[in-house]
Design an enzyme around this catalytic site. Structure first.
Site, PDB file in Angstrom:
ATOM      1  N   ASP A 118       0.703  -1.276   0.013  1.00  0.00           N
ATOM      2  CA  ASP A 118      -0.033  -0.067   0.147  1.00  0.00           C
ATOM      3  C   ASP A 118       0.679   1.213   0.003  1.00  0.00           C
ATOM      4  OD1 ASP A 118      -2.358  -1.511   0.110  1.00  0.00           O
ATOM      5  OD2 ASP A 118      -2.402  -1.406   2.081  1.00  0.00           O
ATOM      6  N   TYR A 151       6.271 -10.132   7.165  1.00  0.00           N
ATOM      7  CA  TYR A 151       6.222  -8.399   7.277  1.00  0.00           C
ATOM      8  C   TYR A 151       6.932  -7.972   8.449  1.00  0.00           C
ATOM      9  CZ  TYR A 151       3.157  -7.977   3.047  1.00  0.00           C
ATOM     10  OH  TYR A 151       2.739  -7.945   1.929  1.00  0.00           O
TER      11      TYR A 151
END
EC number: 5.4.99.12
Length: 268
Positions: free
Chosen positions: A52, A113
């Site tokens: 994003d 992540y």
């Protein structure tokens, strides 16, 4: 057809994410424009996943079809050429030439992540682009306790934002570790795949536990609801980084010791 496979890192601060956008600059657009400067036409570049806006990457993987052009004959020359064309906040770390059976997204068996929190209300200048200050005393013991309820295979619908078409919202988390460095805290999240904003929503739930909004075991209730409206608010995007993408043999060129390929294949 030969695939050019690239390992890249980028600072996402100035970009609207990985995917091309009609009115905003994206990582994909910058890379494809750089390739077009050499071959004279657009070459589609596919990544392991769409990060994003403002999200960073240390170990993003992408691929594109090898152009019929002399500068694309060797991996080393491709790396050198792209790094000369790309801006300083996008770096090609490595390049390999693979076969057409490889796909950076669909061949992946795990991703990692990392989300960085800071305890400092006045972080170092560069840290403000990579760490989030949650404005409360971080209780990492409670966060780790809550994280344990998310490990394993679950329906993560409560942690998935709308905006994507899912064939399934079931995913497996292999690890969810809260690493306390003192001034900063790193949340390491490793699984076989992630839904839209899933990691940021997980971090949001752990922060709610830390600030005492609900006890660690309430995570189970959020999971059982299978409803995003029952889930926590997402943590800000700028402190999130895609750290590793793992692939099975023979495509484990970029895998680190953290990627235990055999065990991941068994768990998946």
């Amino acid at each position: 057809m030969t695939q050019v496979v690239i390992l890249l890192a980028y600072q996402g601060t100035a970009y609207a994410g990985w995917q091309r956008q009609p009115n905003d600059l994206s990582i994909q657009e910058v890379i494809e424009n750089s390739l077009a400067q050499v071959v004279g036409k657009r070459i589609p570049v596919t990544s392991s996943g769409r990060t994003d806006a403002e999200v960073h990457a240390f170990g993003q993987v992408a691929h594109f079809s090898q152009p019929d052009h002399p500068q694309f004959s060797q991996a080393s020359s491709i790396k050198k050429m792209l790094n000369a064309l790309l801006p300083k906040d996008i770096v090609i770390r490595d390049v390999v030439l693979g076969d057409d059976k490889f796909h950076s997204r669909f061949s992946a068996i795990a991703k990692e992540y990392r989300y960085v929190l800071t305890r400092s209300p006045k972080p170092l200048p560069w840290e403000r682009y990579f760490a989030y200050y949650p404005r409360h005393h971080l209780k990492t013991d409670l966060m780790q306790e809550g994280a344990q309820y998310l490990l394993g295979t679950h329906d993560f619908a409560s942690f998935a934002n709308h905006g994507r078409d899912y064939t399934s919202t079931i995913r497996t988390l292999f690890n969810l570790d809260i690493v306390d460095h003192g001034e900063t805290v790193t949340i390491i999240c490793r699984g076989n795949g992630f839904l839209y904003k899933m990691v940021r929503n997980i971090v949001g739930s752990l922060l709610d536990i830390s600030r005492g909004k609900y006890p660690p075991e309430y995570i189970q209730e959020i999971l059982m609801q299978k409803n995003r409206r029952q889930g926590p608010p997402a943590a800000p995007s700028h402190a999130l980084s895609l750290y590793h993408v793992c692939y099975p043999k023979p495509y484990h060129w970029f895998c680190t010791p953290e990627c235990n390929i055999n065990s991941l294949k068994e768990e998946k």
